[in-house]
Design a protein around this motif. Structure first.
Motif, PDB file in Angstrom:
ATOM      1  N   PHE A  65       0.858  -1.190   0.000  1.00 13.11           N
ATOM      2  CA  PHE A  65       0.000   0.000   0.000  1.00 13.11           C
ATOM      3  C   PHE A  65       0.885   1.228   0.000  1.00 13.11           C
ATOM      4  CE2 PHE A  65      -2.686  -3.309   1.768  1.00 13.11           C
ATOM      5  CZ  PHE A  65      -3.896  -3.081   1.128  1.00 13.11           C
ATOM      6  N   GLU A  66       0.582   2.139  -0.894  1.00 12.28           N
ATOM      7  CA  GLU A  66       1.411   3.333  -1.036  1.00 12.28           C
ATOM      8  C   GLU A  66       0.517   4.567  -0.997  1.00 12.28           C
ATOM      9  OE1 GLU A  66       4.349   5.353  -4.392  1.00 12.28           O
ATOM     10  OE2 GLU A  66       3.320   3.455  -4.805  1.00 12.28           O
ATOM     11  N   LEU A  67       0.845   5.504  -0.110  1.00  8.63           N
ATOM     12  CA  LEU A  67       0.099   6.743  -0.026  1.00  8.63           C
ATOM     13  C   LEU A  67       0.589   7.667  -1.129  1.00  8.63           C
ATOM     14  CD1 LEU A  67      -1.995   8.361   1.613  1.00  8.63           C
ATOM     15  CD2 LEU A  67      -0.120   9.190   3.027  1.00  8.63           C
ATOM     16  N   LEU A  68      -0.337   8.115  -1.976  1.00 10.06           N
ATOM     17  CA  LEU A  68       0.058   8.983  -3.078  1.00 10.06           C
ATOM     18  C   LEU A  68       0.138  10.428  -2.599  1.00 10.06           C
ATOM     19  CD1 LEU A  68      -1.927   7.436  -6.060  1.00 10.06           C
ATOM     20  CD2 LEU A  68       0.303   6.827  -5.139  1.00 10.06           C
ATOM     21  N   ALA A  69       0.952  11.203  -3.279  1.00 10.07           N
ATOM     22  CA  ALA A  69       1.188  12.583  -2.862  1.00 10.07           C
ATOM     23  C   ALA A  69      -0.082  13.409  -2.989  1.00 10.07           C
ATOM     24  CB  ALA A  69       2.289  13.192  -3.720  1.00 10.07           C
ATOM     25  N   SER A  70      -0.384  14.157  -1.945  1.00  8.03           N
ATOM     26  CA  SER A  70      -1.414  15.184  -2.019  1.00  8.03           C
ATOM     27  C   SER A  70      -1.022  16.239  -0.999  1.00  8.03           C
ATOM     28  CB  SER A  70      -2.812  14.620  -1.731  1.00  8.03           C
ATOM     29  OG  SER A  70      -2.897  14.160  -0.408  1.00  8.03           O
ATOM     30  N   ALA A  71      -1.748  17.353  -0.997  1.00  6.02           N
ATOM     31  CA  ALA A  71      -1.331  18.486  -0.179  1.00  6.02           C
ATOM     32  C   ALA A  71      -1.078  18.098   1.268  1.00  6.02           C
ATOM     33  CB  ALA A  71      -2.409  19.564  -0.237  1.00  6.02           C
ATOM     34  N   GLY A  72       0.124  18.352   1.725  1.00  4.42           N
ATOM     35  CA  GLY A  72       0.404  18.213   3.148  1.00  4.42           C
ATOM     36  C   GLY A  72       0.713  16.831   3.661  1.00  4.42           C
ATOM     37  N   VAL A  73       0.446  15.791   2.881  1.00  2.08           N
ATOM     38  CA  VAL A  73       0.727  14.463   3.414  1.00  2.08           C
ATOM     39  C   VAL A  73       2.073  13.952   2.915  1.00  2.08           C
ATOM     40  CG1 VAL A  73      -1.712  13.867   3.627  1.00  2.08           C
ATOM     41  CG2 VAL A  73      -0.444  13.169   1.593  1.00  2.08           C
ATOM     42  N   ARG A  74       2.630  13.029   3.672  1.00  3.57           N
ATOM     43  CA  ARG A  74       3.927  12.471   3.328  1.00  3.57           C
ATOM     44  C   ARG A  74       3.690  11.202   2.522  1.00  3.57           C
ATOM     45  NH1 ARG A  74       5.354  11.471   8.152  1.00  3.57           N
ATOM     46  NH2 ARG A  74       6.024   9.316   8.071  1.00  3.57           N
ATOM     47  N   PRO A  75       3.972  11.242   1.213  1.00  2.00           N
ATOM     48  CA  PRO A  75       3.682  10.074   0.381  1.00  2.00           C
ATOM     49  C   PRO A  75       4.673   8.953   0.641  1.00  2.00           C
ATOM     50  CG  PRO A  75       4.768  11.738  -0.935  1.00  2.00           C
ATOM     51  CD  PRO A  75       4.569  12.335   0.435  1.00  2.00           C
ATOM     52  N   GLY A  76       4.346   7.798   0.128  1.00  5.71           N
ATOM     53  CA  GLY A  76       5.266   6.667   0.226  1.00  5.71           C
ATOM     54  C   GLY A  76       4.565   5.447   0.784  1.00  5.71           C
ATOM     55  N   GLU A  77       5.321   4.384   0.895  1.00  5.92           N
ATOM     56  CA  GLU A  77       4.754   3.110   1.329  1.00  5.92           C
ATOM     57  C   GLU A  77       4.191   3.218   2.731  1.00  5.92           C
ATOM     58  OE1 GLU A  77       5.801  -1.623   1.220  1.00  5.92           O
ATOM     59  OE2 GLU A  77       7.261  -0.163   0.509  1.00  5.92           O
ATOM     60  N   LEU A  78       3.028   2.591   2.922  1.00  7.08           N
ATOM     61  CA  LEU A  78       2.391   2.599   4.232  1.00  7.08           C
ATOM     62  C   LEU A  78       2.715   1.315   4.970  1.00  7.08           C
ATOM     63  CD1 LEU A  78      -1.200   3.819   3.330  1.00  7.08           C
ATOM     64  CD2 LEU A  78       0.536   5.090   4.605  1.00  7.08           C
ATOM     65  N   VAL A  79       2.926   1.435   6.265  1.00 12.18           N
ATOM     66  CA  VAL A  79       2.988   0.237   7.092  1.00 12.18           C
ATOM     67  C   VAL A  79       1.733   0.231   7.946  1.00 12.18           C
ATOM     68  CG1 VAL A  79       5.496   0.072   7.088  1.00 12.18           C
ATOM     69  CG2 VAL A  79       4.365   1.417   8.857  1.00 12.18           C
ATOM     70  N   SER A  80       1.374  -0.944   8.450  1.00  6.91           N
ATOM     71  CA  SER A  80       0.075  -1.079   9.106  1.00  6.91           C
ATOM     72  C   SER A  80      -0.089  -0.151  10.299  1.00  6.91           C
ATOM     73  CB  SER A  80      -0.141  -2.535   9.525  1.00  6.91           C
ATOM     74  OG  SER A  80       0.924  -2.967  10.338  1.00  6.91           O
ATOM     75  N   LYS A  81       1.009   0.238  10.946  1.00  7.61           N
ATOM     76  CA  LYS A  81       0.854   1.094  12.127  1.00  7.61           C
ATOM     77  C   LYS A  81       0.803   2.580  11.790  1.00  7.61           C
ATOM     78  CE  LYS A  81       5.721   1.395  13.516  1.00  7.61           C
ATOM     79  NZ  LYS A  81       6.390   0.725  12.382  1.00  7.61           N
ATOM     80  N   ASP A  82       0.979   2.939  10.513  1.00 12.91           N
ATOM     81  CA  ASP A  82       0.828   4.336  10.107  1.00 12.91           C
ATOM     82  C   ASP A  82      -0.618   4.793  10.337  1.00 12.91           C
ATOM     83  OD1 ASP A  82       3.325   5.221   9.227  1.00 12.91           O
ATOM     84  OD2 ASP A  82       3.081   4.307   7.261  1.00 12.91           O
ATOM     85  N   THR A  83      -0.805   6.078  10.561  1.00 12.92           N
ATOM     86  CA  THR A  83      -2.145   6.650  10.687  1.00 12.92           C
ATOM     87  C   THR A  83      -2.238   7.842   9.732  1.00 12.92           C
ATOM     88  OG1 THR A  83      -1.486   8.239  12.390  1.00 12.92           O
ATOM     89  CG2 THR A  83      -2.222   6.068  13.160  1.00 12.92           C
TER      90      THR A  83
END
Length: 124
Positions: A65-83
């Motif tokens: 799972f990878e968080l895609l870039a959008s305003a203000g968030v830190r993109p990149g691979e997600l680990v299960s404990k990320d919020t």
């Protein structure tokens, strides 16, 4: 109490109380419709990952799972404990887009058609 604060916030035209959850859209490389989840900023992504894998009938260990870039968030691979909050999201920032991709794994074992080293059947 919290009721008063919620009323004040609503009066100021902020995000309505109770709607301070991130809308997570999980997209795939394929053309399937994204699956949407609502999560509080403090909820770990693990719940979303488990639910997604369950809906798709996939093993969690085979999906990235990878968080895609959008305003203000830190993109990149997600680990299960990320919020969402831990990655910089806060209410009012809009949807979060997460890309799910299946990791290249060993090809699924084909059903055995013929035993590989079958002795040639001797003529009767």
């Amino acid at each position: 109490g919290q009721g008063m604060r919620a009323v004040a916030a609503a009066a100021l035209g902020h995000v309505a109380a109770g709607d301070e959850r991130a809308l997570i859209r999980v997209v795939e490389n394929s053309s399937l419709e994204p699956i949407e989840y609502r999560m509080k900023a403090v909820t770990s992504f693990e719940r979303m990952m488990k639910a997604w894998c369950h809906q798709r009938g996939m093993d969690e260990s085979s999906v990235r799972f990878e968080l895609l870039a959008s305003a203000g968030v830190r993109p990149g691979e997600l680990v299960s404990k990320d919020t969402p909050g831990g990655r910089g999201w806060s209410p009012g920032m809009g949807d979060l887009i997460v890309r799910a991709s299946t990791l290249p794994s060993a090809p699924p074992s084909a059903p055995p058609s013929a035993p590989p080293f079958a002795p040639p059947s001797a003529p009767a």
